[in-house]
Write a protein that holds these residues in place. Structure first.
Motif, mmCIF file in Angstrom:
data_model
loop_
_atom_site.group_PDB
_atom_site.id
_atom_site.type_symbol
_atom_site.label_atom_id
_atom_site.label_comp_id
_atom_site.label_asym_id
_atom_site.label_seq_id
_atom_site.Cartn_x
_atom_site.Cartn_y
_atom_site.Cartn_z
ATOM 1 N N TYR A 1 30.304 39.499 50.603
ATOM 2 C CA TYR A 1 31.126 38.543 49.750
ATOM 3 C C TYR A 1 30.483 38.233 48.401
ATOM 4 O O TYR A 1 30.888 38.379 47.252
ATOM 5 N N GLY A 2 29.137 37.947 48.330
ATOM 6 C CA GLY A 2 28.437 37.752 47.036
ATOM 7 C C GLY A 2 28.527 38.768 46.284
ATOM 8 O O GLY A 2 28.392 38.613 45.227
ATOM 9 N N LEU A 3 28.195 40.190 47.044
ATOM 10 C CA LEU A 3 28.101 41.447 46.045
ATOM 11 C C LEU A 3 29.502 41.610 45.497
ATOM 12 O O LEU A 3 29.744 41.985 44.248
ATOM 13 N N THR A 4 30.542 41.166 46.228
ATOM 14 C CA THR A 4 31.835 41.474 45.420
ATOM 15 C C THR A 4 31.871 40.498 44.316
ATOM 16 O O THR A 4 32.589 41.044 43.346
ATOM 17 N N TYR A 5 31.752 39.246 44.458
ATOM 18 C CA TYR A 5 31.812 38.246 43.471
ATOM 19 C C TYR A 5 30.955 38.784 42.032
ATOM 20 O O TYR A 5 31.283 38.783 41.212
ATOM 21 N N PHE A 6 29.651 39.121 42.590
ATOM 22 C CA PHE A 6 28.896 39.581 41.522
ATOM 23 C C PHE A 6 29.436 40.933 40.685
ATOM 24 O O PHE A 6 29.231 40.923 39.379
ATOM 25 N N ILE A 7 29.928 41.753 41.574
ATOM 26 C CA ILE A 7 30.301 43.065 40.843
ATOM 27 C C ILE A 7 31.523 42.506 39.921
ATOM 28 O O ILE A 7 31.581 43.122 38.799
ATOM 29 N N GLN A 8 32.590 41.865 40.454
ATOM 30 C CA GLN A 8 33.515 41.405 39.532
ATOM 31 C C GLN A 8 33.141 40.872 38.108
ATOM 32 O O GLN A 8 33.617 40.973 37.079
ATOM 33 N N ALA A 9 32.319 39.717 38.453
ATOM 34 C CA ALA A 9 31.548 39.211 37.279
ATOM 35 C C ALA A 9 30.963 40.087 36.327
ATOM 36 O O ALA A 9 31.248 39.743 35.135
ATOM 37 N N THR A 10 30.315 41.101 36.963
ATOM 38 C CA THR A 10 29.588 42.202 36.009
ATOM 39 C C THR A 10 30.574 42.842 35.304
ATOM 40 O O THR A 10 30.502 43.295 33.969
ATOM 41 N N VAL A 11 31.682 43.238 36.026
ATOM 42 C CA VAL A 11 32.855 44.194 35.301
ATOM 43 C C VAL A 11 33.510 43.410 34.305
ATOM 44 O O VAL A 11 33.617 43.900 33.005
ATOM 45 N N GLN A 12 33.720 42.134 34.210
ATOM 46 C CA GLN A 12 34.188 41.412 33.185
ATOM 47 C C GLN A 12 33.272 40.955 32.137
ATOM 48 O O GLN A 12 33.645 41.051 30.961
ATOM 49 N N ALA A 13 31.722 40.889 32.480
ATOM 50 C CA ALA A 13 30.648 40.478 31.349
ATOM 51 C C ALA A 13 30.320 41.720 30.534
ATOM 52 O O ALA A 13 30.082 41.449 29.342
ATOM 53 N N LEU A 14 30.157 42.875 31.196
ATOM 54 C CA LEU A 14 29.766 43.958 30.345
ATOM 55 C C LEU A 14 30.462 44.308 29.088
ATOM 56 O O LEU A 14 29.697 44.410 28.062
ATOM 57 N N PRO A 15 31.731 44.433 28.862
ATOM 58 C CA PRO A 15 32.350 44.830 27.561
ATOM 59 C C PRO A 15 32.099 43.684 26.616
ATOM 60 O O PRO A 15 32.017 43.981 25.470
#
Length: 328
Positions: free
Chosen positions: A65-79
């Motif tokens: 669950y934590g990794l799913t949240y982290f990946i979503q946050a990373t996808v939104q933050a990188l650009p």
């Protein structure tokens, strides 16, 4: 060295070679990490193994669950980080007449934006488009099951013969192979204990610094710092670049403060590595770097994570072999 002993060393070598050749590093790493986690949760040993397994499964669900949240946050933050940080870095370097290792700043900016967007897109659509994603997921799942099985019953021989009947080649080989795997896991445990401790310290200090400076994308930066910190040397370069970029996206002053902080934390990390990893593994930095490069060529990221453990394992096994000085 007995025949069974030689066979056990050849078996371990064959496992490592096949792991690299068949690209199954994720499977081996999954087994080792899972067993590592279960062993740490076995605080009521030796009679509560199923409790440790239950706690591991609960931890695994929470981690997923934590990794799913982290990946979503990373996808939104990188650009966002790329679009705001790269122009500021380019402008600041130009104003201070700093010679960068490139000449066309505009094309660099376009390539940086394109790379960031493509990487974010790849992360966001990993399950659909990344080749072998399903296979790697199966490896992770199988690795967890293998680790649970090994934890509950680590014996290679299902029907263990009586002591009087034990001196046969198969039984002796099983015993020696079990010793080899036990030594290999101890090497992994030593290296990973130290690496997790250093990664956790780096992540906490990075979080405190970013919170005090009021920098955005705190969750992404702390998460990247911790997970990349599990990859020795190279992982730090990735996390450092991200923290500096987040600082520059706010202002050049914040970026320079981030750079100064990373210089400080690296000095602290060298001290920690000397006290924690160096004292336990007694492996020189140049040899570790060589092992990391070889591991990356053979297995990619998983090879880099396994390389320090394999290097320490070789040292442990070699130190057990006595050699006559006259024949050395």
């Amino acid at each position: 060295m007995s025949r069974a002993n030689r066979i056990s060393f050849a078996f371990i070598l064959l496992i490592l070679v096949l792991t690299g050749w068949l690209h199954m590093g994720a499977l081996l790493l999954s087994v080792l990490f899972s067993y590592f986690a279960i062993a740490k949760l076995d605080f009521m040993k030796p009679r509560a193994k199923w409790l440790a397994v239950a706690l591991f499964l609960a931890l695994l669900a929470g981690l997923a669950y934590g990794l799913t949240y982290f990946i979503q946050a990373t996808v939104q933050a990188l650009p966002d980080i790329a679009e705001k940080a790269v122009p500021v870095i380019i402008q600041w370097a130009t104003e201070h007449q700093i010679k960068l290792p490139f000449t066309d700043l505009d094309s660099l900016k376009d390539k940086a934006f394109e790379l960031a967007r493509s990487q974010a897109s790849n992360l966001g659509k990993f399950a659909d488009f990344a080749p072998g994603a399903t296979t790697q997921f199966v490896y992770l799942l199988v690795g967890c099951l293998v680790a649970i099985g090994l934890f509950l019953n680590p014996r290679l021989e299902h029907d263990h013969p009586a002591a009087a009947l034990r001196p046969n080649l198969y039984s002796l080989c099983c015993e020696e192979i079990s010793r080899r795997f036990a030594t290999f896991y101890r090497s992994f445990d030593i290296v990973m204990n130290a690496q997790v401790a250093i990664s956790a310290i780096d992540a906490v200090l990075t979080g405190i610094f970013m919170a005090c400076q009021g920098l955005p994308h705190l969750v992404v930066a702390v998460g990247v710092t911790f997970f990349c910190g599990l990859i020795p040397v190279v992982g730090n370069l990735v996390s450092n670049a991200l923290v500096v970029a987040v600082g520059f996206m706010v202002s050049p002053a914040k970026g320079l403060w981030a750079l100064a902080f990373l210089v400080f934390i690296h000095q602290l990390e060298y001290l920690l590595r000397g006290k924690i990893i160096g004292a336990k593994t007694q492996t020189s930095l140049w040899l570790t770097l060589l092992a990391l490069l070889l591991g990356e060529r053979l297995m990619g990221i998983t090879g880099m994570m396994l390389a320090p453990a394999v290097l320490h394992y070789i040292r442990m096994e070699a130190s057990k072999i006595t050699v006559n000085p006259n024949n050395a």
